[in-house]
Design a protein around this motif. Structure first.
Motif, mmCIF file in Angstrom:
data_model
loop_
_atom_site.group_PDB
_atom_site.id
_atom_site.type_symbol
_atom_site.label_atom_id
_atom_site.label_comp_id
_atom_site.label_asym_id
_atom_site.label_seq_id
_atom_site.Cartn_x
_atom_site.Cartn_y
_atom_site.Cartn_z
ATOM 1 N N ASN A 320 0.858 -1.185 0.000
ATOM 2 C CA ASN A 320 0.000 0.000 0.000
ATOM 3 C C ASN A 320 0.896 1.238 0.000
ATOM 4 O O ASN A 320 2.127 1.129 -0.042
ATOM 5 C CB ASN A 320 -0.953 -0.014 1.196
ATOM 6 N N GLU A 321 0.284 2.367 0.081
ATOM 7 C CA GLU A 321 1.061 3.603 0.018
ATOM 8 C C GLU A 321 1.987 3.753 1.222
ATOM 9 O O GLU A 321 3.120 4.217 1.079
ATOM 10 C CB GLU A 321 0.110 4.799 -0.060
ATOM 11 N N GLN A 322 1.514 3.340 2.399
ATOM 12 C CA GLN A 322 2.368 3.449 3.579
ATOM 13 C C GLN A 322 3.593 2.548 3.467
ATOM 14 O O GLN A 322 4.714 2.944 3.818
ATOM 15 C CB GLN A 322 1.574 3.094 4.842
ATOM 16 N N LEU A 323 3.380 1.324 2.965
ATOM 17 C CA LEU A 323 4.513 0.410 2.831
ATOM 18 C C LEU A 323 5.499 0.919 1.785
ATOM 19 O O LEU A 323 6.723 0.856 1.980
ATOM 20 C CB LEU A 323 4.009 -0.983 2.460
ATOM 21 N N LEU A 324 4.997 1.418 0.647
ATOM 22 C CA LEU A 324 5.889 1.905 -0.400
ATOM 23 C C LEU A 324 6.689 3.111 0.075
ATOM 24 O O LEU A 324 7.871 3.256 -0.253
ATOM 25 C CB LEU A 324 5.089 2.259 -1.650
ATOM 26 N N GLU A 325 6.040 3.950 0.856
ATOM 27 C CA GLU A 325 6.770 5.102 1.387
ATOM 28 C C GLU A 325 7.844 4.669 2.379
ATOM 29 O O GLU A 325 8.955 5.209 2.380
ATOM 30 C CB GLU A 325 5.789 6.056 2.049
ATOM 31 N N LYS A 326 7.520 3.685 3.201
ATOM 32 C CA LYS A 326 8.493 3.187 4.170
ATOM 33 C C LYS A 326 9.617 2.413 3.488
ATOM 34 O O LYS A 326 10.759 2.411 3.967
ATOM 35 C CB LYS A 326 7.775 2.300 5.193
ATOM 36 N N ALA A 327 9.300 1.765 2.366
ATOM 37 C CA ALA A 327 10.284 0.929 1.683
ATOM 38 C C ALA A 327 11.047 1.668 0.601
ATOM 39 O O ALA A 327 11.901 1.071 -0.071
ATOM 40 C CB ALA A 327 9.587 -0.275 1.060
ATOM 41 N N SER A 328 10.789 2.928 0.432
ATOM 42 C CA SER A 328 11.471 3.673 -0.646
ATOM 43 C C SER A 328 12.984 3.666 -0.518
ATOM 44 O O SER A 328 13.682 3.517 -1.543
ATOM 45 C CB SER A 328 10.926 5.094 -0.716
ATOM 46 N N PRO A 329 13.589 3.811 0.674
ATOM 47 C CA PRO A 329 15.065 3.718 0.730
ATOM 48 C C PRO A 329 15.587 2.363 0.291
ATOM 49 O O PRO A 329 16.624 2.280 -0.384
ATOM 50 C CB PRO A 329 15.373 4.001 2.191
ATOM 51 N N TRP A 330 14.895 1.319 0.670
ATOM 52 C CA TRP A 330 15.326 -0.038 0.289
ATOM 53 C C TRP A 330 15.173 -0.242 -1.216
ATOM 54 O O TRP A 330 16.073 -0.787 -1.873
ATOM 55 C CB TRP A 330 14.508 -1.067 1.064
ATOM 56 N N LEU A 331 14.075 0.180 -1.792
ATOM 57 C CA LEU A 331 13.865 0.037 -3.228
ATOM 58 C C LEU A 331 14.867 0.863 -4.025
ATOM 59 O O LEU A 331 15.395 0.398 -5.055
ATOM 60 C CB LEU A 331 12.432 0.447 -3.580
ATOM 61 N N ALA A 332 15.150 2.072 -3.541
ATOM 62 C CA ALA A 332 16.151 2.903 -4.229
ATOM 63 C C ALA A 332 17.518 2.261 -4.164
ATOM 64 O O ALA A 332 18.309 2.341 -5.126
ATOM 65 C CB ALA A 332 16.173 4.300 -3.606
ATOM 66 N N CYS A 333 17.818 1.617 -3.048
ATOM 67 C CA CYS A 333 19.115 0.925 -2.910
ATOM 68 C C CYS A 333 19.221 -0.224 -3.900
ATOM 69 O O CYS A 333 20.281 -0.443 -4.502
ATOM 70 C CB CYS A 333 19.294 0.442 -1.484
ATOM 71 N N LEU A 334 18.146 -0.994 -4.067
ATOM 72 C CA LEU A 334 18.165 -2.104 -5.019
ATOM 73 C C LEU A 334 18.412 -1.604 -6.436
ATOM 74 O O LEU A 334 19.162 -2.218 -7.216
ATOM 75 C CB LEU A 334 16.845 -2.879 -4.956
ATOM 76 N N VAL A 335 17.805 -0.480 -6.800
ATOM 77 C CA VAL A 335 18.013 0.077 -8.141
ATOM 78 C C VAL A 335 19.432 0.598 -8.281
ATOM 79 O O VAL A 335 20.104 0.378 -9.307
ATOM 80 C CB VAL A 335 16.982 1.191 -8.419
ATOM 81 N N ALA A 336 19.918 1.294 -7.256
ATOM 82 C CA ALA A 336 21.269 1.868 -7.326
ATOM 83 C C ALA A 336 22.331 0.790 -7.360
ATOM 84 O O ALA A 336 23.367 0.955 -8.031
ATOM 85 C CB ALA A 336 21.491 2.799 -6.140
ATOM 86 N N GLU A 337 22.123 -0.298 -6.651
ATOM 87 C CA GLU A 337 23.128 -1.363 -6.598
ATOM 88 C C GLU A 337 22.938 -2.404 -7.693
ATOM 89 O O GLU A 337 23.645 -3.428 -7.700
ATOM 90 C CB GLU A 337 23.083 -2.054 -5.226
ATOM 91 N N GLY A 338 22.005 -2.189 -8.591
ATOM 92 C CA GLY A 338 21.813 -3.113 -9.707
ATOM 93 C C GLY A 338 21.265 -4.452 -9.286
ATOM 94 O O GLY A 338 21.552 -5.471 -9.921
ATOM 95 N N GLY A 339 20.486 -4.491 -8.201
ATOM 96 C CA GLY A 339 19.871 -5.736 -7.756
ATOM 97 C C GLY A 339 20.695 -6.526 -6.769
ATOM 98 O O GLY A 339 20.361 -7.689 -6.487
ATOM 99 N N ASP A 340 21.759 -5.932 -6.220
ATOM 100 C CA ASP A 340 22.565 -6.635 -5.206
ATOM 101 C C ASP A 340 21.866 -6.481 -3.854
ATOM 102 O O ASP A 340 22.011 -5.469 -3.165
ATOM 103 C CB ASP A 340 23.975 -6.050 -5.171
ATOM 104 N N LYS A 341 21.122 -7.493 -3.467
ATOM 105 C CA LYS A 341 20.299 -7.384 -2.263
ATOM 106 C C LYS A 341 21.133 -7.349 -0.993
ATOM 107 O O LYS A 341 20.723 -6.763 0.016
ATOM 108 C CB LYS A 341 19.326 -8.561 -2.185
ATOM 109 N N ASN A 342 22.286 -7.974 -1.003
ATOM 110 C CA ASN A 342 23.103 -8.043 0.221
ATOM 111 C C ASN A 342 23.545 -6.662 0.684
ATOM 112 O O ASN A 342 23.757 -6.448 1.881
ATOM 113 C CB ASN A 342 24.318 -8.935 -0.008
ATOM 114 N N LYS A 343 23.700 -5.737 -0.247
ATOM 115 C CA LYS A 343 24.097 -4.389 0.115
ATOM 116 C C LYS A 343 22.919 -3.544 0.616
ATOM 117 O O LYS A 343 23.131 -2.443 1.112
ATOM 118 C CB LYS A 343 24.751 -3.693 -1.078
ATOM 119 N N CYS A 344 21.724 -4.080 0.474
ATOM 120 C CA CYS A 344 20.525 -3.316 0.847
ATOM 121 C C CYS A 344 19.738 -3.968 1.984
ATOM 122 O O CYS A 344 18.638 -3.507 2.320
ATOM 123 C CB CYS A 344 19.614 -3.158 -0.363
ATOM 124 N N LEU A 345 20.264 -5.047 2.581
ATOM 125 C CA LEU A 345 19.539 -5.726 3.647
ATOM 126 C C LEU A 345 19.353 -4.849 4.881
ATOM 127 O O LEU A 345 18.378 -5.011 5.625
ATOM 128 C CB LEU A 345 20.259 -7.022 4.031
#
Length: 499
Positions: A320-345
């Motif tokens: 929902n909108e609250q979750l997407l707003e809360k998860a925006s730093p994590w999602l931005a990290c995944l995009v910036a790191e090219g999908g490297d999840k370990n750097k965004c855990l």
């Protein structure tokens, strides 16, 4: 389609939702978000979502709970077989214990079926499977929901039975037995039917299907926690009553109750019992039922722990909108790191429950079988199984007479011979044969010769005690007396034998 075609205009590692038409699977389980720059573009995380929020090998570690349930299933089967095969003196079985163990066994099967089938959690690259697209999901989810219902309901029945015995001195009889059987199995069946029809199950985390979010609180969690809370309230009231009786017995200095051998002075009502007499009654019930009391507390604690953790995880995973707003730093990290999840855990830890808590919930459910063996099993079962196999592997030979091997067709040889005791001829069981014929031979009238050749004369007795008469009377036994005894066909003739 290639991975670039599936990705479309979405950044790595997201996939374009329009590339996956809705043909099956649990569509609400997708983790998708619209891209603000392009309103018609929606991007989704690849399935399963847990592989992006937890460290590598999370799904493999969830299998630990499956193997724990394998060991627990073996213990539960041992307990059930002991209840069915062994005498009650070894198992002290009770229908409340048997049904509770069966409920735990159903719950354990929910973790074992995926372990054997190795199901695919995803219907496609962004959609998890549900009970309509995966048979393993349907079976494991049904076992889990039905087992959870059965365990809670039978724990409630056990808490109610203990409460009635201790607090109200009511011994559950046949009505309670049949009512508990109907209530304990009909309610889980109805609950399972309503849950699957209103909510359903799908792969949420791990290889076991769990209940979906829609209507889950109304159809499953609410009623389940209500019965668990009611069982816990009954248990606390029972414990409080025991404490009250104990304290009251300590304060009771009445000399009339100090003697344990003195019978209680009441008639049909336990309210007239003194404090110490009540304490003795409660103590006897607790000595017999303490195992059931402990397992009620342990199972309810497990149910509450699982419900709280899972409901919290379920609420936090709804897109929902609250979750997407809360998860925006994590999602931005995944995009910036090219999908490297370990750097965004580090950004994802605030979005989901810690991995240790999730694994603890799954393992705690598997421990239910161990608790059943600890509290419902007895060491005497081992002795019972030892006697069971000993009786079948080491059968004793039936007694056979040593002379039975020398039987022939001559009926005169059908005898059991003894060197010292009398010899009984089975052709005439009323006649005893002995080296001393005078001691063991029954004489016959008219001075007949016995089987040893000796002759004895029958002596008419001077007195007989076979009929009522005065002690001073002496009468001979003759034909007149015998005929008189036959006089009326009912007994002695009173005219001949007065008095």
């Amino acid at each position: 389609m290639t991975s670039s075609d599936l990705q479309g205009l979405c950044p790595t590692p997201f996939l374009q939702e329009s590339s996956f038409p809705v043909t099956g699977g649990f569509v609400p389980g997708r983790f998708c978000m619209p891209i603000s720059e392009l309103q018609n573009l929606t991007c989704c995380l690849p399935c399963p979502t847990t592989q992006w929020t937890y460290s590598d090998g999370f799904d493999d570690r969830t299998e630990i709970a499956n193997w724990v349930n394998v060991a627990a299933l073996l213990l539960s089967c041992y307990l059930i077989l002991s209840f069915l095969v062994l005498p009650v003196k070894y198992t002290h079985r009770h229908y409340l214990s048997v049904c509770l163990t069966l409920g735990v066994l159903f719950m354990e099967l929910a973790f074992i079926v995926p372990l054997a089938a190795k199901p695919d959690q995803c219907f496609n690259d962004i959609t998890p499977n549900d009970m309509q697209t995966s048979g393993v999901c349907a079976i494991s989810g049904a076992f889990l929901l039905f087992g959870g219902w059965a365990v809670v309901i039978w724990v409630f029945c056990r808490a109610l039975a203990l409460h009635l015995q201790i607090c109200w001195e009511v011994i559950p009889g046949n009505k309670f037995f049949y009512g508990a059987l109907a209530f304990g199995w009909i309610v889980p069946i109805v609950g399972l039917t309503l849950t699957l029809s209103l909510t359903g199950v799908s792969f949420r985390f791990g290889d076991v299907c769990h209940i979906n979010h829609k209507n889950a609180l109304q159809a499953f969690w609410g009623p389940l926690l209500a019965f668990a809370a009611l069982a816990m309230v009954l248990q606390f009231i029972t414990i409080g009553y025991c404490i009250h009786v104990y304290v009251k017995s300590l304060l009771d200095d009445s000399t009339s109750t100090n003697n344990s051998s003195q019978a209680p002075t009441y008639s049909g009502s336990f309210r007239t019992l003194t404090a110490k007499q009540t304490m003795r009654r409660v103590k006897r019930v607790i000595q017999l039922q303490w195992r059931g009391a402990f397992i009620v507390v342990v199972i309810i604690a497990e149910v509450v722990f699982f419900a709280v953790v899972f409901v919290s995880m379920d609420n936090s995973s709804q897109v929902n909108e609250q979750l997407l707003e809360k998860a925006s730093p994590w999602l931005a990290c995944l995009v910036a790191e090219g999908g490297d999840k370990n750097k965004c855990l580090s950004y994802a830890k605030d979005l989901v429950k810690p991995e240790g808590v999730v694994l603890a919930v799954l393992i705690v459910l598997g421990l239910s079988g161990f608790w059943c063996l600890v509290f419902l099993g007895r060491w005497s079962m081992t002795e019972g199984w030892r006697e069971f196999f000993r009786a079948r592997l080491h059968r004793k030979n039936e007694f056979v007479s040593a002379d039975a091997r020398h039987l022939s067709n001559d009926p005169r040889t059908y005898e059991m011979l003894s060197g010292t005791g009398p010899q009984v001829d089975i052709r005439s069981p009323d006649r005893a044969l002995s080296p001393n014929p005078r001691a063991f031979t029954t004489p016959e009238p008219d001075a007949k010769q016995d089987s040893f050749g000796s002759t004895r004369t029958y002596v008419n007795p001077l007195s007989s005690y076979s009929y009522p008469r005065a002690p001073s009377q002496q009468m001979d036994w003759n034909a007149r007396v015998a005929q008189a005894m036959k006089g009326d066909g009912k007994g002695f003739d009173s005219e001949i034998y007065p008095g």
